[in-house]
Design a protein around this motif. Structure first.
Motif: not given
Length: 490
Positions: A317-318, A322-324, A326-327, A350, A353-354
């Motif tokens: 996903q990352l 799509d980091p959401r 992935a998270e 992650l 970085q956010q």
């Protein structure tokens, strides 16, 4: 075995000249091969993701003077189960775990229908629950998306080999090597199958290519030895086995095969010697296996397998941005396996970085608990807390960093900054600043040293430190301003 027609079951085949190792049960074999290949590749991708360098970015956010820089709190915690459409309660039984393994595979396949890796993960999920024929179909779908997907050809080859469809397996494994010559397991699988087919010269050539490309892997030399043994080149076989043992002294199959080669060359003494070593080593291995069986926890093992499925899904996903998602996968992995480290590392990075600092600190606290000997986690935690102005917990984290790694310049520098902000214990502040400048001389470390010395009343020392800072970075406006302010005090 589930999903295999009786007429296609492979019976153990022994060929003159090549000792055949006992074949594991199919489910265990698939799990060993594909957990090593597919999951290993994915975890490597997570580790690569973890190497993203956030240190300079975070350091630049720190203020040398004043109260420090406070980062925004970021988004609230993510409800991973809701995002993934899963039961909020993590699975508690093997049956529930197997259901979620398949659900994760289907979710990845549904959300990334154009990616062959998504179908590969569905194939691995099927294998983990014993659905080999369904896994074969998933590998086929992966190759429909990308005929040059080498891992798909390897997956097909392993399954076809297990089903006894040897010619098709040879074609798939050969294609995997053609598409990606760096796909190491394909060489070993193909060598093994060619030896079973008595295609000795081809087996020697494939095994030789494998050793040339991957000379540091003991098992590759072992398979070259097996090919030479079947070719009746016993001296060459012995050399390969001896190289195997140089790389892996306890590799028992090589000891057994050396005994066979020595016996066929008429060297009874060497054959007896190696056979004795093999028997001793095998006895130790059997005892270790019995102990492992006594300690084996199937539920814990299945939890780890499910956690890894989520870890892999998060990487995919990352990769598509799509980091959401992935998270969500990584949070679910962490919830399922309380001892899992890799996804917690990924989540911490992650969140950094956010700019979700509180969440990053929480993950780093969990990592500090799981691996209390790793100074890096305490350093990263301290760095974030310094950025938030939380000086007391930051000091504790940085002091723990120095207990584990006393030569960490950044920890010394940040401790000096904490003392500078609180205007306390100037001798300790100066000691940390001097150590930081000595360990990592730079404009920034000399600026910190100058600030501490100036506040402690050592103006001469401050001027000397600022001079060094200007020498190292003459165009730094912050250094120039500090130097001019100090001159005004003269």
């Amino acid at each position: 075995m589930k999903g295999r027609p009786a007429s296609k079951r492979r019976s153990p085949r022994r060929s003159t000249g090549t000792p055949v190792q006992p074949r594991p049960q199919a489910h265990g074999r698939f799990r060993m091969v594909w957990m090593a290949v597919a999951i290993g590749v994915a975890v490597a991708a997570i580790l690569a993701f973890l190497t993203w360098d956030t240190q300079q970015e975070m350091v630049s956010e720190l203020e040398m003077f004043g109260d420090g820089h406070r980062l925004p709190p970021g988004d609230p915690p993510l409800d991973a189960a809701a995002v993934l459409g899963l039961n909020p309660q993590v699975p508690q039984t093997v049956s529930e775990i197997n259901e979620e393994i398949l659900a994760v595979g289907k979710l990845v396949m549904t959300t990334l229908p154009q990616r062959p890796e998504a179908y590969a993960q569905m194939a691995v999920a099927h294998l983990q629950v014993g659905q080999e024929r369904a896994a074969l179909e998933s590998w086929q779908r992966a190759l429909e998306q990308n005929p040059s997907f080498a891992e798909g050809h390897l997956g097909m080859g392993v399954l076809l080999k297990e089903f006894g469809e040897d010619e098709a397996a040879i074609a798939s494994l050969s294609k995997a090597i053609e598409v990606n010559p760096e796909l190491e397991p394909a060489y070993r699988e193909l060598t093994s199958l060619l030896l079973q087919q008595r295609r000795t010269e081809q087996a020697v050539e494939v095994a030789r290519q494998c050793v040339q490309r991957f000379p540091d892997q003991a098992e590759n030399h072992y398979w070259l030895g097996q090919a030479f043994l079947q070719h009746e080149d016993y001296e060459a076989a012995s050399r390969s086995y001896e190289q195997t043992l140089r790389l892996a002294p306890d590799y028992s199959p090589a000891l057994h095969s050396l005994a066979v080669a020595a016996a066929r060359m008429g060297d009874k003494d060497r054959a007896t010697q190696y056979q004795k070593r093999f028997a001793e080593r095998k006895a130790l291995e059997l005892e270790a296996e019995r102990q492992e069986a006594r300690n084996f926890d199937d539920l814990a093992s299945r939890r780890q397998a499910l956690s890894k499925r989520h870890a892999v899904a998060g990487v995919l996903q990352l990769q598509v941005g799509d980091p959401r998602m992935a998270e969500a996968h990584w949070l679910r992995a962490a919830a399922i396996d309380s001892q899992e480290r890799t996804t917690r590392q990924a989540l911490a990075t992650l969140y950094e970085q956010q700019s979700r600092t509180a969440a990053a600190v929480q993950m780093l606290e969990e990592l500090c608990r799981l691996e209390p000997e790793q100074a890096e986690y305490f350093l990263r935690k301290g760095r974030l807390l310094v950025g938030l102005g939380a000086d007391l917990p930051a000091r504790e984290a940085l002091q723990q960093t120095l207990q584990l790694a006393p030569q960490t310049a950044e920890a010394h520098r940040m401790l000096a900054q904490i003392h500078l902000r609180s205007a306390t214990d100037w001798p300790t502040a100066v000691a940390h600043a001097e150590t930081a400048a000595r360990l990592a001389p730079s404009s920034d470390t000399y600026l910190v040293l100058a600030a501490v010395q100036s506040q402690s009343g050592d103006l001469a020392g401050a001027r000397a430190a600022l001079s060094r800072a200007l020498q190292m970075d003459p165009d730094n406006p912050r250094t120039r301003r500090a130097y001019e302010r100090l001159r005004e005090l003269d």
